[in-house]
Design a protein around this motif. Structure first.
Motif, PDB file in Angstrom:
ATOM      1  N   LEU A 179      50.923  12.483  31.019  1.00 55.76           N
ATOM      2  CA  LEU A 179      51.112  13.810  30.428  1.00 55.76           C
ATOM      3  C   LEU A 179      52.558  13.991  29.985  1.00 55.76           C
ATOM      4  O   LEU A 179      52.828  14.549  28.913  1.00 55.76           O
ATOM      5  N   ASP A 180      53.518  13.510  30.782  1.00 55.07           N
ATOM      6  CA  ASP A 180      54.915  13.540  30.361  1.00 55.07           C
ATOM      7  C   ASP A 180      55.110  12.707  29.091  1.00 55.07           C
ATOM      8  O   ASP A 180      55.923  13.054  28.225  1.00 55.07           O
ATOM      9  N   THR A 181      54.377  11.601  28.982  1.00 53.20           N
ATOM     10  CA  THR A 181      54.485  10.765  27.792  1.00 53.20           C
ATOM     11  C   THR A 181      54.029  11.515  26.552  1.00 53.20           C
ATOM     12  O   THR A 181      54.647  11.398  25.474  1.00 53.20           O
ATOM     13  N   VAL A 182      52.956  12.294  26.673  1.00 47.80           N
ATOM     14  CA  VAL A 182      52.519  13.134  25.551  1.00 47.80           C
ATOM     15  C   VAL A 182      53.624  14.095  25.161  1.00 47.80           C
ATOM     16  O   VAL A 182      53.944  14.267  23.968  1.00 47.80           O
ATOM     17  N   ALA A 183      54.239  14.748  26.159  1.00 46.49           N
ATOM     18  CA  ALA A 183      55.321  15.685  25.862  1.00 46.49           C
ATOM     19  C   ALA A 183      56.495  14.971  25.194  1.00 46.49           C
ATOM     20  O   ALA A 183      57.110  15.508  24.261  1.00 46.49           O
ATOM     21  N   ALA A 184      56.812  13.771  25.660  1.00 49.15           N
ATOM     22  CA  ALA A 184      57.918  13.020  25.054  1.00 49.15           C
ATOM     23  C   ALA A 184      57.613  12.660  23.607  1.00 49.15           C
ATOM     24  O   ALA A 184      58.489  12.746  22.728  1.00 49.15           O
ATOM     25  N   LEU A 185      56.381  12.257  23.335  1.00 50.90           N
ATOM     26  CA  LEU A 185      56.001  11.926  21.964  1.00 50.90           C
ATOM     27  C   LEU A 185      56.061  13.148  21.054  1.00 50.90           C
ATOM     28  O   LEU A 185      56.466  13.053  19.893  1.00 50.90           O
ATOM     29  N   MET A 186      55.683  14.312  21.587  1.00 52.30           N
ATOM     30  CA  MET A 186      55.778  15.525  20.781  1.00 52.30           C
ATOM     31  C   MET A 186      57.237  15.921  20.565  1.00 52.30           C
ATOM     32  O   MET A 186      57.598  16.450  19.500  1.00 52.30           O
ATOM     33  N   SER A 187      58.087  15.651  21.550  1.00 51.85           N
ATOM     34  CA  SER A 187      59.526  15.883  21.367  1.00 51.85           C
ATOM     35  C   SER A 187      60.060  15.025  20.231  1.00 51.85           C
ATOM     36  O   SER A 187      60.866  15.475  19.404  1.00 51.85           O
ATOM     37  N   ILE A 188      59.614  13.779  20.185  1.00 49.95           N
ATOM     38  CA  ILE A 188      60.027  12.874  19.113  1.00 49.95           C
ATOM     39  C   ILE A 188      59.512  13.373  17.767  1.00 49.95           C
ATOM     40  O   ILE A 188      60.243  13.384  16.763  1.00 49.95           O
ATOM     41  N   GLN A 189      58.263  13.815  17.735  1.00 47.48           N
ATOM     42  CA  GLN A 189      57.660  14.271  16.488  1.00 47.48           C
ATOM     43  C   GLN A 189      58.358  15.516  15.941  1.00 47.48           C
ATOM     44  O   GLN A 189      58.549  15.639  14.726  1.00 47.48           O
ATOM     45  N   GLU A 190      58.755  16.426  16.823  1.00 48.77           N
ATOM     46  CA  GLU A 190      59.220  17.739  16.376  1.00 48.77           C
ATOM     47  C   GLU A 190      60.709  17.979  16.587  1.00 48.77           C
ATOM     48  O   GLU A 190      61.224  19.032  16.195  1.00 48.77           O
ATOM     49  N   GLY A 191      61.414  17.041  17.213  1.00 44.16           N
ATOM     50  CA  GLY A 191      62.840  17.214  17.416  1.00 44.16           C
ATOM     51  C   GLY A 191      63.173  18.383  18.322  1.00 44.16           C
ATOM     52  O   GLY A 191      64.052  19.197  18.018  1.00 44.16           O
ATOM     53  N   ILE A 192      62.488  18.442  19.460  1.00 44.56           N
ATOM     54  CA  ILE A 192      62.707  19.547  20.384  1.00 44.56           C
ATOM     55  C   ILE A 192      62.418  19.075  21.808  1.00 44.56           C
ATOM     56  O   ILE A 192      61.478  18.313  22.038  1.00 44.56           O
ATOM     57  N   VAL A 193      63.239  19.523  22.745  1.00 37.48           N
ATOM     58  CA  VAL A 193      63.074  19.146  24.155  1.00 37.48           C
ATOM     59  C   VAL A 193      62.642  20.381  24.945  1.00 37.48           C
ATOM     60  O   VAL A 193      63.326  21.409  24.919  1.00 37.48           O
ATOM     61  N   PRO A 194      61.513  20.315  25.639  1.00 35.50           N
ATOM     62  CA  PRO A 194      61.079  21.471  26.428  1.00 35.50           C
ATOM     63  C   PRO A 194      61.981  21.663  27.635  1.00 35.50           C
ATOM     64  O   PRO A 194      62.528  20.695  28.170  1.00 35.50           O
ATOM     65  N   PRO A 195      62.139  22.893  28.098  1.00 35.87           N
ATOM     66  CA  PRO A 195      63.002  23.144  29.249  1.00 35.87           C
ATOM     67  C   PRO A 195      62.276  22.977  30.580  1.00 35.87           C
ATOM     68  O   PRO A 195      61.052  22.802  30.620  1.00 35.87           O
ATOM     69  N   VAL A 196      63.058  23.035  31.649  1.00 36.20           N
ATOM     70  CA  VAL A 196      62.511  23.084  33.003  1.00 36.20           C
ATOM     71  C   VAL A 196      62.384  24.557  33.375  1.00 36.20           C
ATOM     72  O   VAL A 196      63.398  25.238  33.564  1.00 36.20           O
ATOM     73  N   PHE A 197      61.179  25.054  33.458  1.00 41.51           N
ATOM     74  CA  PHE A 197      60.983  26.451  33.820  1.00 41.51           C
ATOM     75  C   PHE A 197      60.976  26.595  35.338  1.00 41.51           C
ATOM     76  O   PHE A 197      60.404  25.771  36.055  1.00 41.51           O
ATOM     77  N   GLY A 198      61.601  27.659  35.833  1.00 39.89           N
ATOM     78  CA  GLY A 198      61.657  27.923  37.272  1.00 39.89           C
ATOM     79  C   GLY A 198      62.970  27.545  37.892  1.00 39.89           C
ATOM     80  O   GLY A 198      63.418  28.163  38.854  1.00 39.89           O
ATOM     81  N   THR A 199      63.627  26.537  37.362  1.00 43.55           N
ATOM     82  CA  THR A 199      64.922  26.092  37.876  1.00 43.55           C
ATOM     83  C   THR A 199      66.038  26.870  37.191  1.00 43.55           C
ATOM     84  O   THR A 199      66.007  27.071  35.975  1.00 43.55           O
ATOM     85  N   SER A 200      67.031  27.297  37.961  1.00 42.36           N
ATOM     86  CA  SER A 200      68.145  28.032  37.360  1.00 42.36           C
ATOM     87  C   SER A 200      69.486  27.731  38.017  1.00 42.36           C
ATOM     88  O   SER A 200      70.522  27.789  37.371  1.00 42.36           O
ATOM     89  N   GLN A 201      69.501  27.390  39.312  1.00 45.08           N
ATOM     90  CA  GLN A 201      70.748  27.149  40.032  1.00 45.08           C
ATOM     91  C   GLN A 201      70.886  25.654  40.352  1.00 45.08           C
ATOM     92  O   GLN A 201      70.483  25.191  41.417  1.00 45.08           O
ATOM     93  N   VAL A 202      71.430  24.909  39.412  1.00 45.41           N
ATOM     94  CA  VAL A 202      71.566  23.466  39.568  1.00 45.41           C
ATOM     95  C   VAL A 202      72.916  23.169  40.220  1.00 45.41           C
ATOM     96  O   VAL A 202      73.959  23.554  39.684  1.00 45.41           O
ATOM     97  N   PRO A 203      72.935  22.501  41.360  1.00 43.46           N
ATOM     98  CA  PRO A 203      74.212  22.172  42.011  1.00 43.46           C
ATOM     99  C   PRO A 203      75.126  21.360  41.097  1.00 43.46           C
ATOM    100  O   PRO A 203      74.668  20.431  40.418  1.00 43.46           O
ATOM    101  N   GLU A 204      76.405  21.703  41.066  1.00 42.90           N
ATOM    102  CA  GLU A 204      77.367  20.990  40.238  1.00 42.90           C
ATOM    103  C   GLU A 204      77.411  19.511  40.581  1.00 42.90           C
ATOM    104  O   GLU A 204      77.593  18.655  39.721  1.00 42.90           O
ATOM    105  N   GLU A 205      77.247  19.200  41.857  1.00 43.80           N
ATOM    106  CA  GLU A 205      77.338  17.807  42.301  1.00 43.80           C
ATOM    107  C   GLU A 205      76.282  16.917  41.655  1.00 43.80           C
ATOM    108  O   GLU A 205      76.450  15.700  41.579  1.00 43.80           O
ATOM    109  N   TYR A 206      75.167  17.508  41.174  1.00 35.46           N
ATOM    110  CA  TYR A 206      74.137  16.700  40.539  1.00 35.46           C
ATOM    111  C   TYR A 206      74.622  16.105  39.223  1.00 35.46           C
ATOM    112  O   TYR A 206      74.153  15.034  38.811  1.00 35.46           O
TER     113      TYR A 206
END
Length: 404
Positions: free
Chosen positions: A337-364
């Motif tokens: 399913l991620d592969t389908v999303a990646a192929l659509m990103s390639i087709q349309e020039g757009i990267v979907p976001p990560v929904f639900g995540t907002s506080q990403v540690p700086e150390e990452y």
């Protein structure tokens, strides 16, 4: 060269590529309260649920012999072949193979038959129990339904298995098979299956669908299970071109690795797996436009994956996303399913976001795509998947090269 010419999707947030992709960009979630049995006494109740009546899409003779996971695989396979404009009757049967992954087998079917065995006796158990439970049943049923007698395989590697299936399909095409139906679909959301999911202690107990699964977040506390996945049609580039096939992209590289035993002084396998996949594709880290992360949603696992991405790509060196927060982790269905999303990103020039995540540690040190889709040129995508007990897989897909 192995090119992808057909996509079939049965996801919690959409049936078919168009519906799934629109939901992925808009943030429409397929996460809901599991209501197929009484879950009120369980610590976690949320899952990614496919809203699809398989009974309306499959012949009745198949319904009596298949588990829900197999029904979803058959529906996705039918959609992928239609999307590729492939009529199997027009192909030589030994020129078509099937490679699928499955992590749970026919859970719902077999547990229903076990209940009959215990409560009514063996004479009440369906004869189809002999194969409906088996991990290879999706490969077998797809092969039988479409008359595909070429080299076929079933793989079991938990969450990593779906990418392994695509990698094995690529090997099959390289060995001379013109067309391979491949991917993964899982469903284990009956009472016994749900207890199995929860037994590992990794499922989020947050009751809010919007925040329960938020990988790479400082407040991450687990993931949500789901059902469904994707089936793809992979073809030899020359064979596809000869019949005028539309091409979504190519599988350019693949690798798998296995973590050492706990307590070993050897490092985990994810970094080496990523490097091998990039080398197989002939791609430098700087040429990767986006990473679709495994994104387990547990602090230690997220930290380890972030460290690998920093080491390979540099600090914030590549956009990273994980659309699976809208579907849950789909076991063998997650990677395809991620592969389908990646192929659509390639087709349309757009990267979907990560929904639900907002506080990403700086150390990452991650360039995590958050909040809204990111418009950018996407030619090459790296997909990662990690399964329990040490499985690691990486796949590189890219825009089809000239002449393919």
């Amino acid at each position: 060269m192995s090119v992808i010419t057909g996509l079939g999707v049965v996801a919690p947030n959409g049936f078919g590529v168009k519906e799934f992709w629109a939901a992925t960009l808009a943030g429409r979630s397929g996460i809901d309260v599991l209501d197929r049995f009484d879950t009120s006494g369980y610590p976690a109740r949320l899952a990614g649920l496919v809203d699809l009546e398989a009974e309306r899409l499959l012949p009745s003779r198949l319904l009596t012999q298949t588990d829900r996971s197999t029904r979803l695989a058959l529906i996705a396979g039918e959609a992928a072949l239609a999307d590729a404009s492939v009529d199997p009757a027009e192909f030589t049967d030994y020129d078509m193979g099937v490679v699928t992954a499955n992590a749970s087998g026919g859970f719902d079917f077999t547990h229903r038959e076990f209940k009959k065995l215990w409560s009514q006796g063996p004479e009440h158990v369906s004869v189809y129990e002999s194969f409906a439970w088996f991990y290879a049943v999706n490969t077998g049923q797809l092969s039988i339904r479409h008359g595909m007698r070429g080299p076929s395989v079933a793989l079991v590697a938990e969450q990593a298995g779906g990418l392994d299936a695509l990698g094995q399909a690529r090997r099959t095409v390289r060995a001379g098979v013109p067309l391979v139906v491949c991917g993964g679909v899982d469903s284990a959301l009956d009472p016994w299956g749900w207890a199995s999911h929860l037994s590992g202690g990794r499922v989020s107990v947050d009751p809010d669908p919007a925040t329960a699964y938020r990988p790479f977040d400082a407040r991450a506390r687990g993931y949500l299970p789901g059902e469904g996945g994707a089936i793809l049609v992979l073809e030899d580039a020359a064979a596809g071109a000869a019949r005028g096939a539309r091409v979504y992209g190519e599988i350019a590289g693949y690798a798998s690795g296995f973590d050492p035993a706990p307590g070993s002084d050897r490092p985990p396998a994810l970094r080496r797996t990523v490097e091998l996949a990039l080398a197989d594709a002939g791609v430098d880290p700087g040429q990767v436009d986006v990473v679709f992360a495994d994104a387990l949603g547990l602090p230690a696992a997220d930290r380890a994956e972030a460290a690998v991405l920093r080491e390979v790509f540099g600090e914030r060196g590549v956009p990273v996303t994980a659309p699976k927060t809208l579907t849950g982790r789909l076991l063998s269905g997650g990677g395809p399913l991620d592969t389908v999303a990646a192929l659509m990103s390639i087709q349309e020039g757009i990267v979907p976001p990560v929904f639900g995540t907002s506080q990403v540690p700086e150390e990452y040190g991650l360039d995590l795509v958050l909040g809204e889709p990111r418009q950018t040129r996407v030619d090459t995508a790296l997909l990662l998947a990690r399964g329990r007990w040490g499985f690691n897989s990486a796949l590189v897909v890219r825009a089809a090269q000239n002449g393919s």
